[in-house]
Write a protein that holds these residues in place. Structure first.
Motif, mmCIF file in Angstrom:
data_model
loop_
_atom_site.group_PDB
_atom_site.id
_atom_site.type_symbol
_atom_site.label_atom_id
_atom_site.label_comp_id
_atom_site.label_asym_id
_atom_site.label_seq_id
_atom_site.Cartn_x
_atom_site.Cartn_y
_atom_site.Cartn_z
ATOM 1 N N UNK A 25 0.843 -1.207 0.000
ATOM 2 C CA UNK A 25 0.000 0.000 0.000
ATOM 3 C C UNK A 25 0.874 1.251 0.000
ATOM 4 N N UNK A 26 0.321 2.315 -0.535
ATOM 5 C CA UNK A 26 1.040 3.591 -0.506
ATOM 6 C C UNK A 26 0.856 4.231 0.868
ATOM 7 N N UNK A 27 1.723 5.156 1.188
ATOM 8 C CA UNK A 27 1.632 5.855 2.471
ATOM 9 C C UNK A 27 0.290 6.572 2.591
ATOM 10 N N UNK A 28 -0.181 7.131 1.504
ATOM 11 C CA UNK A 28 -1.472 7.831 1.519
ATOM 12 C C UNK A 28 -2.627 6.880 1.803
ATOM 13 N N UNK A 29 -2.617 5.687 1.194
ATOM 14 C CA UNK A 29 -3.669 4.698 1.440
ATOM 15 C C UNK A 29 -3.679 4.261 2.905
ATOM 16 N N UNK A 30 -2.501 4.125 3.471
ATOM 17 C CA UNK A 30 -2.414 3.740 4.879
ATOM 18 C C UNK A 30 -2.942 4.868 5.755
ATOM 19 N N UNK A 31 -2.520 6.077 5.490
ATOM 20 C CA UNK A 31 -2.925 7.229 6.298
ATOM 21 C C UNK A 31 -4.433 7.451 6.244
#
Length: 154
Positions: A25-31
């Motif tokens: 996952x991308x950092x944005x998806x996690x956040x």
């Protein structure tokens, strides 16, 4: 191992690991999945990366994270003796049962291998049967009594 234990001590980081278990996952998806700030999620990801639990790949302007379970496997291996601790009493009981089985098996083999005319090793039951007390009537050559009336008349 201390870094790994410290990294998984936080519930947010454990949730991130659970999400990355399924896919990268991308950092944005996690956040987006948390109600905390993006910089806070970024700090959690940095702790996970420094402990070796996640690796990141830069693709264009996005950073994708993926799980590396190897450090968890080392921690699980270290914890295993604590989790799978056997009860010493149960262990000894099993060992004594196995010893008893082996003794009876060995005795049986000796009886089967005994040559005619040689005494064979007897089991407890056989020994008891061989050493039964002789009834008084049989010792005198009479037929043993089968009930009280016969016994009184004799």
């Amino acid at each position: 191992m201390d870094e790994v234990a410290g990294a998984i001590a936080d519930p947010v980081r454990r949730e991130i690991l659970a999400m990355l278990r399924e896919r990268r996952m991308s950092a944005g998806q996690i956040a987006d999945r948390f109600a905390i700030s993006r910089p806070a999620v970024s700090r959690h990801l940095r702790v996970l990366r420094e402990s070796g639990l996640v690796h990141d790949d830069l693709t264009g302007r996005q950073r994708f994270y993926r799980l590396d379970p190897a450090p968890l496997a080392r921690l699980a291996q270290w914890l295993s003796p604590f989790v799978h601790h056997e009860d010493p009493a149960a262990t000894w009981e099993g060992r004594f049962d196995a010893l008893e089985t082996e003794v009876y098996r060995t005795r049986r083999e000796h009886r089967q291998q005994a040559k005619p005319g040689e005494p064979a090793t007897a089991t407890r039951r056989e020994h008891r049967q061989q050493t039964k007390p002789i009834e008084p009537a049989a010792a005198e050559g009479r037929r043993p009594a089968t009930n009280e009336r016969e016994e009184r008349s004799a």
